[in-house]
Design a protein around this motif. Structure first.
Motif, PDB file in Angstrom:
ATOM      1  N   SER A 196       6.395  10.200  -9.626  1.00  0.00           N
ATOM      2  CA  SER A 196       6.116  11.110  -8.332  1.00  0.00           C
ATOM      3  C   SER A 196       5.617  10.279  -7.490  1.00  0.00           C
ATOM      4  O   SER A 196       5.344   9.191  -7.694  1.00  0.00           O
ATOM      5  CB  SER A 196       5.106  12.352  -8.348  1.00  0.00           C
ATOM      6  OG  SER A 196       4.974  12.807  -7.425  1.00  0.00           O
ATOM      7  N   THR A 197       6.501  10.040  -5.873  1.00  0.00           N
ATOM      8  CA  THR A 197       6.003   8.966  -4.822  1.00  0.00           C
ATOM      9  C   THR A 197       5.541   9.336  -3.755  1.00  0.00           C
ATOM     10  O   THR A 197       6.191  11.389  -3.516  1.00  0.00           O
ATOM     11  CB  THR A 197       7.019   8.636  -5.076  1.00  0.00           C
ATOM     12  OG1 THR A 197       8.569   9.053  -4.566  1.00  0.00           O
ATOM     13  CG2 THR A 197       8.272   7.504  -5.808  1.00  0.00           C
ATOM     14  N   TYR A 198       4.680   9.258  -3.226  1.00  0.00           N
ATOM     15  CA  TYR A 198       4.505   9.444  -1.801  1.00  0.00           C
ATOM     16  C   TYR A 198       4.578   8.527  -0.596  1.00  0.00           C
ATOM     17  O   TYR A 198       4.617   7.270  -1.284  1.00  0.00           O
ATOM     18  CB  TYR A 198       3.403   9.689  -1.992  1.00  0.00           C
ATOM     19  CG  TYR A 198       2.170  10.269  -0.522  1.00  0.00           C
ATOM     20  CD1 TYR A 198       1.448   9.076  -0.007  1.00  0.00           C
ATOM     21  CD2 TYR A 198       2.771  11.847   0.653  1.00  0.00           C
ATOM     22  CE1 TYR A 198       0.889   9.250   1.267  1.00  0.00           C
ATOM     23  CE2 TYR A 198       1.964  11.257   1.288  1.00  0.00           C
ATOM     24  CZ  TYR A 198       2.079  10.540   2.252  1.00  0.00           C
ATOM     25  OH  TYR A 198       0.711  10.301   3.311  1.00  0.00           O
ATOM     26  N   TYR A 199       4.707   8.613   0.655  1.00  0.00           N
ATOM     27  CA  TYR A 199       5.040   7.844   1.106  1.00  0.00           C
ATOM     28  C   TYR A 199       4.102   8.160   2.714  1.00  0.00           C
ATOM     29  O   TYR A 199       4.410   9.147   2.816  1.00  0.00           O
ATOM     30  CB  TYR A 199       6.218   7.316   1.827  1.00  0.00           C
ATOM     31  CG  TYR A 199       7.335   6.133   0.748  1.00  0.00           C
ATOM     32  CD1 TYR A 199       8.139   7.307  -0.590  1.00  0.00           C
ATOM     33  CD2 TYR A 199       6.906   5.803   0.102  1.00  0.00           C
ATOM     34  CE1 TYR A 199       8.892   6.845  -1.253  1.00  0.00           C
ATOM     35  CE2 TYR A 199       8.148   4.867  -0.598  1.00  0.00           C
ATOM     36  CZ  TYR A 199       8.870   5.094  -1.372  1.00  0.00           C
ATOM     37  OH  TYR A 199       9.825   4.984  -2.634  1.00  0.00           O
ATOM     38  N   ALA A 200       3.539   7.170   3.325  1.00  0.00           N
ATOM     39  CA  ALA A 200       2.901   7.607   4.382  1.00  0.00           C
ATOM     40  C   ALA A 200       4.015   7.577   5.888  1.00  0.00           C
ATOM     41  O   ALA A 200       4.543   6.882   5.706  1.00  0.00           O
ATOM     42  CB  ALA A 200       1.933   6.528   4.854  1.00  0.00           C
TER      43      ALA A 200
END
Length: 126
Positions: free
Chosen positions: A56-60
């Motif tokens: 799972s990933t997240y980017y600002a």
């Protein structure tokens, strides 16, 4: 003893690229979320990106489309490929790990991280 060691920082011209690494050792849990954070002089720390063991990933918003996070679960090493760097990306970049998150969906709202590295300086010149 859990240790996180960041590497790959340095000086780069605007528009250039850098690849940061975060090597985690001594981590006793199967699941993890590893976050990259940055803090520029005089500014608050910002969560830049996150990845879990299950990818799972997240980017600002400020880095989406320019930064790519990836991991090597066998070594618990996380990479942050930074491209199209801007002077406003200049900061100390640190990584942190926590065992109690299985996804990065809430990372933008703030995760409680368990262990932190000391950081690596990224300087982007104009």
């Amino acid at each position: 003893e859990v240790q996180l060691v960041e590497s790959g920082g340095g000086l780069v011209q605007a528009g250039g690229s850098l690849r940061l690494s975060c090597a985690v050792s001594g981590f006793p849990f199967d699941d993890y979320a590893i976050g990259w954070y940055r803090q520029a002089p005089g500014k608050e720390r910002e969560g830049v990106s996150c990845i879990t063991r299950r990818n799972s990933t997240y980017y600002a918003g400020s880095v989406k489309g320019r930064f790519t996070i990836s991991n090597d679960n066998a070594k618990i090493t996380v990479y942050l490929q930074m491209s199209s760097l801007k002077p406003e990306d200049t900061a100390v970049y640190s990584c942190a790990v926590a065992p109690w998150y299985q996804d990065c969906d809430g990372f933008g709202y703030g995760y409680v991280m368990d262990y932190w590295g000391k950081g690596t300086l990224v300087t982007v010149s104009s």
